[in-house]
Design an enzyme around this catalytic site. Sequence first.
Site, PDB file in Angstrom:
ATOM      1  N   HIS A  95     -50.868 -47.439-100.693  1.00  0.00           N
ATOM      2  CA  HIS A  95     -49.456 -47.269-100.298  1.00  0.00           C
ATOM      3  C   HIS A  95     -49.072 -45.790-100.179  1.00  0.00           C
ATOM      4  O   HIS A  95     -48.588 -45.370 -99.109  1.00  0.00           O
ATOM      5  CB  HIS A  95     -48.541 -48.015-101.277  1.00  0.00           C
ATOM      6  CG  HIS A  95     -47.086 -47.701-101.097  1.00  0.00           C
ATOM      7  ND1 HIS A  95     -46.390 -48.043 -99.957  1.00  0.00           N
ATOM      8  CD2 HIS A  95     -46.196 -47.057-101.912  1.00  0.00           C
ATOM      9  CE1 HIS A  95     -45.135 -47.633-100.069  1.00  0.00           C
ATOM     10  NE2 HIS A  95     -45.000 -47.034-101.243  1.00  0.00           N
ATOM     11  N   HIS A 129     -45.312 -39.763-104.706  1.00  0.00           N
ATOM     12  CA  HIS A 129     -43.914 -40.187-104.845  1.00  0.00           C
ATOM     13  C   HIS A 129     -43.685 -41.286-105.876  1.00  0.00           C
ATOM     14  O   HIS A 129     -42.568 -41.464-106.370  1.00  0.00           O
ATOM     15  CB  HIS A 129     -43.336 -40.598-103.477  1.00  0.00           C
ATOM     16  CG  HIS A 129     -43.737 -41.958-103.001  1.00  0.00           C
ATOM     17  ND1 HIS A 129     -44.881 -42.173-102.258  1.00  0.00           N
ATOM     18  CD2 HIS A 129     -43.153 -43.168-103.148  1.00  0.00           C
ATOM     19  CE1 HIS A 129     -44.970 -43.457-101.969  1.00  0.00           C
ATOM     20  NE2 HIS A 129     -43.935 -44.088-102.499  1.00  0.00           N
ATOM     21  N   GLU A 167     -42.651 -42.562-111.540  1.00  0.00           N
ATOM     22  CA  GLU A 167     -42.088 -43.889-111.826  1.00  0.00           C
ATOM     23  C   GLU A 167     -43.109 -44.837-112.458  1.00  0.00           C
ATOM     24  O   GLU A 167     -42.790 -45.566-113.399  1.00  0.00           O
ATOM     25  CB  GLU A 167     -41.557 -44.508-110.523  1.00  0.00           C
ATOM     26  CG  GLU A 167     -40.948 -45.884-110.717  1.00  0.00           C
ATOM     27  CD  GLU A 167     -40.650 -46.569-109.391  1.00  0.00           C
ATOM     28  OE1 GLU A 167     -40.245 -47.733-109.443  1.00  0.00           O
ATOM     29  OE2 GLU A 167     -40.853 -45.952-108.333  1.00  0.00           O
ATOM     30  N   ASP A 168     -44.330 -44.833-111.935  1.00  0.00           N
ATOM     31  CA  ASP A 168     -45.291 -45.885-112.291  1.00  0.00           C
ATOM     32  C   ASP A 168     -46.438 -45.442-113.199  1.00  0.00           C
ATOM     33  O   ASP A 168     -47.294 -46.254-113.539  1.00  0.00           O
ATOM     34  CB  ASP A 168     -45.896 -46.479-111.003  1.00  0.00           C
ATOM     35  CG  ASP A 168     -44.855 -47.211-110.167  1.00  0.00           C
ATOM     36  OD1 ASP A 168     -43.825 -47.604-110.743  1.00  0.00           O
ATOM     37  OD2 ASP A 168     -45.055 -47.376-108.956  1.00  0.00           O
ATOM     38  N   ASP A 172     -41.581 -44.311 -96.909  1.00  0.00           N
ATOM     39  CA  ASP A 172     -41.872 -45.304 -97.946  1.00  0.00           C
ATOM     40  C   ASP A 172     -41.358 -46.677 -97.523  1.00  0.00           C
ATOM     41  O   ASP A 172     -42.059 -47.692 -97.611  1.00  0.00           O
ATOM     42  CB  ASP A 172     -41.208 -44.853 -99.253  1.00  0.00           C
ATOM     43  CG  ASP A 172     -41.339 -45.876-100.367  1.00  0.00           C
ATOM     44  OD1 ASP A 172     -42.473 -46.278-100.676  1.00  0.00           O
ATOM     45  OD2 ASP A 172     -40.303 -46.270-100.938  1.00  0.00           O
ATOM     46  N   ASP A 206     -32.022 -54.476 -68.044  1.00  0.00           N
ATOM     47  CA  ASP A 206     -32.376 -53.089 -68.347  1.00  0.00           C
ATOM     48  C   ASP A 206     -33.202 -52.973 -69.623  1.00  0.00           C
ATOM     49  O   ASP A 206     -32.815 -52.297 -70.557  1.00  0.00           O
ATOM     50  CB  ASP A 206     -31.127 -52.223 -68.429  1.00  0.00           C
ATOM     51  CG  ASP A 206     -30.082 -52.799 -69.377  1.00  0.00           C
ATOM     52  OD1 ASP A 206     -29.178 -52.059 -69.747  1.00  0.00           O
ATOM     53  OD2 ASP A 206     -30.209 -53.981 -69.748  1.00  0.00           O
TER      54      ASP A 206
END
Length: 707
Positions: A48, A72, A76-77, A139, A259
């Site tokens: 990812h 990124h 957080e993880d 992301d 169009d």
Amino acid sequence: MKLFEPLKKIIQTYLPADKIQLIERAFVLARDAHEGQYRSSGEPYITHPVSVACIVAEMKLDHEAVMAALLHDVIEDTPYTEEELKAEFGKSVAEIVEGVSKLDKLKFRTRQEAQVANFQKMILAMTEDIRVVLIKLADRTHNMRTLGSLRPDKRRRIAKETLEIYAPLAHRLGIEHIKNELENLGFKATYPRRYAILEKTIQTARRHRKDMIERISHEIQHRLDEAKISARILGHEKHLYAIYQKMRQKEQQFHSIMDIYAFCVVVDKRDTCYSVLGHLHALYKPRPGQVKDYIAVPKANGYQSLQTSMIGPHGVPVEVHIFTEEMQQMAEMGVTAQWIYKDNGKNDRTTTQIRAQRWLKSLVELQQSVGSSLEFIESVKSEFFPKEIYVFTPKGRIIELPKGATPVDFAYAVHSDVGDNCIAANVDRKPYPLSQALESGQTVEIITSSQTQPNSSWLNFVVTAKARTKIRQSLKNLRADTAIVLGKRQLINALQPKKLADISAEKMAKLLADLNLANENELFTQIGLGNLISKVIAYRLFDETIEIDTDGNPYNNNNPFAIKGTESLLTNFAQCCHPIPGDPILAYVSPGKGLVVHHESCANIKHAKADPKHYMAVQWENADTNLEFEAELRLEILNNPDTLSHLMSVISGMGSKIHSIWTEEQDGHVYEIIVLLTAKNTQHLASIMRKIKTLAGFIHIERNINV
């Protein structure tokens, strides 16, 4: 290092070797930090951030942005902290990563609050470094590309958020290729069947029109060659979601949307663009009102071009966009163009950067002025992509405003002091109501007086965040005695033809208790400051119930007590419960938004009884209606041939229109269908539901009202 190769291939095209080495170090750290983590699809998690970094690199962003994209999710993880990233890769990279990280450590009462808080943090971080939002968009783009492994309900929620927030955000920043992809992916996740049908239809149309497209392209090139104008002719096919939106807005079938294809003419200089336009109009007849000059008056996101629509061979519409090289690059890349072009001159790209930064800062001002997080995000949605209008000051200065903007919005756009001191407006040299929407091309003159101040009633019709923010700030600064006089005057006007003296002491005392106010002066103060709506207070003082219009004529209702000006009180119907005539209803009262009408059983107003300040009784004008209201149904039905076509035929046969329909196959032979349709009242809706129950394979049906 095999996973790093796709990214390396992209960054080698524009970054030097020493920067590539830094990016490789960031990849190694991210890979090791995410070791043992997997995505919903079963892939290693590192796939990812690498994919996000590839999207960022395709925008040609600098090495710090690419490194931050790889890292990124690390804060957080994983156990890594911002300080550790700062020590390893520098302050700038660490701050970008922190800006993108989610607020997972904070506790929120609801999922919606958590999402709003994340979005608020993103807005604040964007004002410091625009790269934060570019990584966030990348992301979201990769997450949308890989939605397939998620549960259907989660797919729908993420797709809705993408279409409402992230695609308009990309558009506002001018990054059209990201915006188009997000819209298409959101469309596909929300309406997979419609997407597939439209995609197949366009493929067929493309084959049939190939010869015509080649002929028109050749004729344009030949005409410009004869005029000795050097130009590139490019083809541009509109993306699926844009075609779908046009079909919905104009209620047209695909065969009448001609169009889907536009031609782009790219030249060297701005003056040449106008020359090309003249030659094209000599070649094909222009369609009236279809020539737009976005070079003289650029769009809010910096987009510039000349656009024209003409009648081509065999009556086929020919749409052409005319750019310079730089304009064409800006049309695709928006604010990211600064990383592609490096020069010291002042040009349209730097102007676009300034516009974007100014807009982001206005969102921060908005955040500081609104009452709650949820009010903030609703205001941001309305700010994102309103259609623009362009009006002029008496000296010829162009002022860009969202559609629906009023002279008061214009006054604040010119200068805060002009707005604060506004008392009247002339439009095209004639008196013009302050609450009436402006139209493109008008010349607006604001009449001011230093002896006046903003009126809280303006909050009921202004549409720009700046106007709303400045009005509230000015009202907060009013002296208490001034606010009392202003509020009392507004209430007296709202009560006409009744008088303030007609109100009994008991009724006034009850109202003050409900609103938790000590005395009448506090009531007048709150009205004067714009915290209470005078028209709503007038109804409450006479124990009257506001009637919600059902016949399309707000000036004609059955209420014996007609509050002056109530027909202009803004009324919205809650999208969570979709109330229709016949339903028991309650209104949430919001200064600046008027009344938001909910079904009495709606979960979002379960605390209404404990909060009489913000809720009041309302009723339908009558059960018989000339208008159509939205209602949402959820049903289960066997997946037989032509199930959907039979369902849509039944609904249309009952005099109802379908606004949206979502389907999901449950276990191979059962469809879950959620349909948003129109109904005149509860009886009409009940008839539609009874008719649906007669369909072959019917299993279950219920109305969605968010209980």
